[in-house]
Design an enzyme around this catalytic site. Structure first.
Site, short mmCIF file in Angstrom:
data_model
loop_
_atom_site.label_atom_id
_atom_site.label_comp_id
_atom_site.label_asym_id
_atom_site.label_seq_id
_atom_site.Cartn_x
_atom_site.Cartn_y
_atom_site.Cartn_z
N PRO A 16 18.31 37.95 -9.06
CA PRO A 16 18.49 36.54 -9.47
C PRO A 16 19.51 36.46 -10.60
O PRO A 16 19.41 37.18 -11.59
CB PRO A 16 17.09 36.13 -9.94
CG PRO A 16 16.43 37.42 -10.34
CD PRO A 16 16.99 38.47 -9.43
N MET A 17 20.50 35.58 -10.43
CA MET A 17 21.54 35.41 -11.45
C MET A 17 21.79 33.92 -11.65
O MET A 17 22.12 33.20 -10.70
CB MET A 17 22.83 36.10 -11.02
CG MET A 17 22.74 37.61 -10.94
SD MET A 17 24.26 38.37 -10.32
CE MET A 17 24.11 38.06 -8.54
N ALA A 18 21.62 33.47 -12.90
CA ALA A 18 21.82 32.06 -13.21
C ALA A 18 23.26 31.66 -12.89
O ALA A 18 24.21 32.35 -13.26
CB ALA A 18 21.53 31.80 -14.69
N CYS A 100 15.44 38.28 -18.29
CA CYS A 100 16.66 37.63 -18.77
C CYS A 100 16.83 37.87 -20.27
O CYS A 100 15.93 37.57 -21.06
CB CYS A 100 16.61 36.13 -18.49
SG CYS A 100 18.09 35.25 -19.07
N HIS A 170 15.10 46.35 -14.63
CA HIS A 170 16.49 46.57 -15.01
C HIS A 170 16.52 47.70 -16.03
O HIS A 170 15.76 47.69 -17.01
CB HIS A 170 17.08 45.29 -15.61
CG HIS A 170 18.53 45.41 -15.95
ND1 HIS A 170 19.51 44.84 -15.18
CD2 HIS A 170 19.18 46.04 -16.96
CE1 HIS A 170 20.70 45.12 -15.70
NE2 HIS A 170 20.51 45.86 -16.80
N ASN A 201 16.99 48.39 -10.74
CA ASN A 201 18.11 47.45 -10.94
C ASN A 201 18.95 47.95 -12.11
O ASN A 201 18.44 48.53 -13.06
CB ASN A 201 17.52 46.06 -11.21
CG ASN A 201 18.56 45.00 -11.57
OD1 ASN A 201 18.36 44.25 -12.51
ND2 ASN A 201 19.64 44.94 -10.84
N GLY A 202 20.27 47.70 -12.02
CA GLY A 202 21.15 48.02 -13.14
C GLY A 202 22.26 48.98 -12.76
O GLY A 202 22.00 50.14 -12.40
N ASP A 203 23.51 48.52 -12.80
CA ASP A 203 24.70 49.36 -12.58
C ASP A 203 24.76 50.00 -11.20
O ASP A 203 25.35 51.07 -11.04
CB ASP A 203 24.79 50.46 -13.65
CG ASP A 203 25.06 49.91 -15.05
OD1 ASP A 203 25.32 48.69 -15.16
OD2 ASP A 203 25.01 50.69 -16.01
N GLY A 225 23.05 42.97 -8.61
CA GLY A 225 23.45 41.68 -9.16
C GLY A 225 24.95 41.54 -9.24
O GLY A 225 25.62 41.12 -8.29
#
EC number: 1.3.1.-
Length: 340
Positions: A16-18, A100, A170, A201-203, A225
């Site tokens: 999920p990304m705002a 977040c 993350h 999650n992450g990179d 993401g």
């Protein structure tokens, strides 16, 4: 993959990304290989349910199952009500945001700020799970508040005991924001401690990195993401690599032009032309970043006022690329004198 009561095509998740994972982008990622795409976070403040932004974020018309909606807030009762509100409007999975790192979110003790208050975490998770007994609830969080306080293992155990069906982690702390490198040791530790699915999650930016993270952490899936911005076909590339051990060739320029055009058409229809043109600019920038001649193109494109001018510019840019090479090539892949 079996996930929260659903059978997914694979174990690849869109983070999920705002301002990014709106319905058009989620649909596109699912079409191009993602198993699940989680919505932008929706406020738990009922006073904002009627706002145009919140109503758009809760619009799932025609969306491919499963529909996962992320809610954010710091009050257990409000979060419970937000879960019911979204479940009543089509959400099939409720995801809770505790990842977040944005100041405006953390300043109201939501997002990753919640990780500082473990008893409150437990109250929120239990309230949401109890509010929607027929809807699975998942949780996204970070490795900790800062590097001295990596309490992801404790949060994970609280989540499992509260009835959370899966967690995504993350590999950075809240204090890290998006700086430095994600670490996966904490994710591997959490995976060894709980029985519910763990998503890393992450990179994760390439098919090879996705395989490495899955192997290193033992995670059940990976969540992507920023690497999907302007490159939503990364999901089919990873899916293919995990299945065969082979890399797909770069996509055809003509195909990516079609992908981009269909995405833009969805944005214009979803937001209306005026807002759609404005939102399309960032997506076009992401689609073209790193491609030959894209810097000058993006500068010009950002000045264009309407749909027809925007589409004409996109057609012209990708048309020039196709004349040079049938497949998408990024500047770092070219000899230096050609990229200059």
């Amino acid at each position: 993959m079996q996930f929260a009561g659903f059978t997914l095509r694979n174990n690849l998740f869109v983070a999920p990304m705002a301002g990014v994972t709106d319905r058009p982008f989620r649909q596109l990622c699912k079409k191009l290989g993602a198993g699940v795409a989680v919505s932008e976070m929706v406020t738990s403040n009922s006073l904002l349910y009627g706002s145009a932004k919140t109503q758009r974020r809760a619009n799932h018309d025609g969306e491919v199952d499963p529909i996962s909606v992320q809610i954010a807030g710091a009050d257990p009762a409000m979060m419970a009500e937000a879960a019911r509100h979204n479940a009543d409007r089509g959400a099939q999975i409720i995801d809770i945001n505790m990842g977040c790192p944005a100041k405006k979110v953390c300043n109201v003790m939501a997002g990753s700020a919640l990780m500082q208050d473990e008893p409150l975490v437990a109250r929120i998770l239990e309230a949401v799970v109890n509010a929607v007994p027929n809807t699975p609830v998942t949780l996204k969080f970070r490795t900790g508040w800062n590097r001295e306080n990596k309490n992801a293992p404790t949060i994970a155990r609280i989540a499992q005991e509260s009835g959370i069906r899966a967690i995504a982690i993350h590999g950075r702390t809240r204090a890290d924001q998006y700086m430095g490198q994600a670490e996966y040791d904490t994710i591997a530790l959490v995976k060894s401690l709980v029985n519910i699915p763990v998503i890393a999650n992450g990179d994760i930016t390439t098919p090879q990195k996705a395989k490495f993270v899955l192997d290193y952490t033992g995670a059940d899936g990976v969540m992507i993401g920023r690497a999907a911005q302007g490159r939503p076909w990364i999901f089919r590339e990873i899916e293919h690599f995990l299945r065969t051990g082979e890399e797909l060739p770069p996509p055809l320029v003509t195909e990516i032009l079609q992908v981009c055009r269909e995405h833009l058409a969805d944005l214009y229809a979803f937001y209306g032309e005026e807002t759609g043109v404005r939102i399309a600019r960032k997506h076009i920038s992401w689609y073209t970043k790193g491609l030959v001649g894209s810097a000058a193109f993006r500068h010009t494109m950002n000045q264009l006022p309407d749909v027809s001018a925007q589409l004409a510019a996109v057609d012209e840019f990708f048309g020039r690329l196709a004349e040079a090479d049938t497949r998408l090539r990024y500047e770092e892949e070219l000899p230096q004198e050609l990229a200059a």
